[in-house]
Design an enzyme around this catalytic site. Structure first.
Site, short mmCIF file in Angstrom:
data_model
loop_
_atom_site.label_atom_id
_atom_site.label_comp_id
_atom_site.label_asym_id
_atom_site.label_seq_id
_atom_site.Cartn_x
_atom_site.Cartn_y
_atom_site.Cartn_z
N LYS A 148 -0.56 -3.98 -3.76
CA LYS A 148 -1.89 -3.42 -3.52
C LYS A 148 -1.95 -2.04 -4.16
O LYS A 148 -1.35 -1.10 -3.69
CB LYS A 148 -2.20 -3.32 -2.03
CG LYS A 148 -3.58 -2.75 -1.79
CD LYS A 148 -3.92 -2.72 -0.32
CE LYS A 148 -5.31 -2.13 -0.13
NZ LYS A 148 -5.36 -0.72 -0.54
N SER A 181 0.80 -1.20 0.00
CA SER A 181 0.00 0.00 0.00
C SER A 181 0.85 1.26 0.00
O SER A 181 1.56 1.53 -0.95
CB SER A 181 -0.92 -0.07 1.22
OG SER A 181 -2.04 0.71 1.06
N ASP A 237 11.21 5.03 -9.24
CA ASP A 237 11.01 5.64 -10.56
C ASP A 237 11.92 6.84 -10.79
O ASP A 237 12.35 7.09 -11.93
CB ASP A 237 9.55 6.06 -10.72
CG ASP A 237 8.63 4.90 -11.10
OD1 ASP A 237 9.14 3.76 -11.16
OD2 ASP A 237 7.43 5.13 -11.32
#
Length: 496
Positions: A354, A329, A340
């Site tokens: 999730k 989460s 990223d």
């Protein structure tokens, strides 16, 4: 009805329920991840955290309450009529609150969504404590060991510490009533209460037993821990609650003051929590105006961006993130953003996966509806739901630290064939006993090793893996995992 969007983390009892041998209801599987004090409650209590994330302060674009169409109105009228009929005409008197709850539970169940649920007033209170990190109690970590409730440690500056409670104190009574045979969560409930009220604990210390009066206070449980390990700073983030970002910033500044350039952010078994905290935490390492997460609902997408400059003390740091299948989460939002933007290298094992967001709506009676409203993507547009985030460098968790909990209601003996027997073999092997295979068969060789285990631990020697043997087996595995964090040690060696 109060409509707000905020977090749902675990129903973690935190400071006053650290460990338990009691079987408790789980939301998903019963796979266990052992990790210092965090994993103790998970392993012994068989509590698995269902990772949940919801949004604080981000009102999704163009969200409106629409009017009901004719079909919706007809369905609503039908529900109302059934409720009225059963409440007034059924031949046995009905509890109207229970009828109402059953109707709501039925609708939520029909969603077939593990992250959507209706919480009662009592459950909502526990839920909100998990969000804030605050509860009213005495501030003592406890565990159930050998059928005794023992204080692991009083929190620094807590009412328990000021009253003289010490580690290894055994609690025998709460307010004069024996707690023998009670589950840990029951004892915790007795110890907690209203702010500024007193609770009397009868504690046994060695051969001495005495009563200790403690005034209950509001306790805040920190979600971030910092330790210096050689030339590496290890920052453990247990969950994403109110002000976790502030705690993380403080930890990074401490590491900088200690002259450390290499930092490990340990997110193993972190179930997530507040999304806005994940964004603020990412902002410590990511510059202003960068997208941290994308929220998507239907054809609409909103990019949530950083609002401040990155922390200057963090800019020259070599950041490593340590994750496992219990990292979920908000943990994945944070990890995905730093990955990223190449701000961190990710180590460990694949995360939970999730990628959906829950909204909560609280009602006037204190109950709460939590439901999935949108999905989220990483800055580069990766949707990790059901997939997880793969680490840049895999560090496998030792088998014994990912064992399934063995129900202590079952006894295993020679001739049995059960998947739990494989768990017994892996665990005994980790504890130094000679096990020549990892099959599901309980053979004579295993019986001999169980006898050796029982004898070494002063248990009745039967050769059967019974409740008492299971409890000791679990206790020793926890102690082993507590003393030896093999995965973290491997990562620190890599970073040298």
């Amino acid at each position: 009805m109060d409509d707000k969007q905020h977090t749902s983390s675990s129903d973690d009892e935190r400071a006053e329920i650290a460990t338990s041998n009691q079987d408790q209801e789980t939301n998903s599987s019963k796979r266990v991840h052992l990790k210092r004090w965090q994993f103790i409650s998970i392993l012994i209590g068989t509590i698995l955290i269902t990772a949940v994330i919801t949004v604080v302060a981000y009102i999704f674009i163009n969200q409106k309450i629409s009017g009901l169409n004719k079909t919706d109105q007809s369905n609503l009228n039908k529900i109302e009529n059934v409720y009225k009929i059963l409440n007034s005409d059924y031949y046995k008197k009905q509890d109207s609150d229970k009828l109402s709850k059953a109707a709501i539970d039925g609708m939520v169940k029909e969603l077939k969504d593990p992250y959507s649920e209706y919480l009662t007033k009592e459950q909502t209170k526990s839920f909100n404590e998990g969000v804030s990190g605050d509860f009213v109690g005495i501030g003592a970590e406890m565990q159930k060991k050998n059928d005794q409730i023992m204080v692991t440690s009083p929190m620094k500056g807590s009412p328990a510490e000021r009253a003289g409670i010490r580690p290894k104190d055994v609690i025998t009574k709460v307010n004069g009533k024996s707690i023998k045979g009670k589950a840990l969560d029951e004892v915790v409930k007795d110890v907690r209460g209203k702010e500024n009220t007193e609770v009397t604990l009868t504690v046994q210390r060695g051969s001495e037993e005495k009563d200790v009066k403690i005034k209950r206070e509001k306790i805040h449980v920190k979600s971030v821990e910092y330790k210096k390990k050689g030339k590496v700073g290890v920052i453990t983030i247990n969950k994403f609650q109110n002000d976790t970002s502030g705690e993380l910033k403080d930890a990074v500044l401490k590491a900088h003051k200690d002259g450390l350039k290499k930092i490990v952010l340990d997110l193993r078994n972190n179930p997530g929590g507040l999304l806005d905290e994940a964004v603020k935490m990412a902002n410590i390492f990511i510059d202003k105006g960068k997208t941290v997460v994308k929220l998507e609902k239907g054809k609409d997408t909103e990019a949530i961006q950083t609002s401040n400059d990155a922390l200057k003390e963090a800019k020259d740091m070599d950041i490593s993130i340590l994750v496992n299948e219990g990292s979920a989460s908000a943990s994945e939002v944070f990890t995905g953003a730093l990955k990223d933007y190449n701000k961190a290298k990710v180590y460990g094992s694949k995360t939970f996966g999730k990628g959906v967001v829950q909204t909560t709506r609280e009602f006037k009676d204190g109950s709460l509806l939590k439901y999935t409203e949108m999905k989220w993507l990483t800055p580069d547009g990766h949707y990790i739901h059901g997939k997880g985030i793969k680490p840049d460098v895999t560090i496998d968790t030792p088998k014994y630290q990912s064992l399934n909990v063995i129900p202590n209601t079952k006894t295993f003996k020679v001739g049995d064939d059960d998947k739990n027997i494989k768990t017994i073999k892996i665990g005994l092997s980790a504890l130094g006993y000679k096990v020549d295979n990892e099959s599901t068969q309980f053979d004579k060789a295993l019986e001999n090793q169980v006898k050796a285990f029982q004898q070494a631990n002063k248990l009745e020697v039967t050769g059967e893996f019974n409740k008492e043997t299971n409890n000791k087996f679990t206790e020793l595995l926890v102690e082993k995992a507590n003393k030896h964090d093999d995965v973290l040690d491997k990562l620190i060696n890599i970073l040298k």
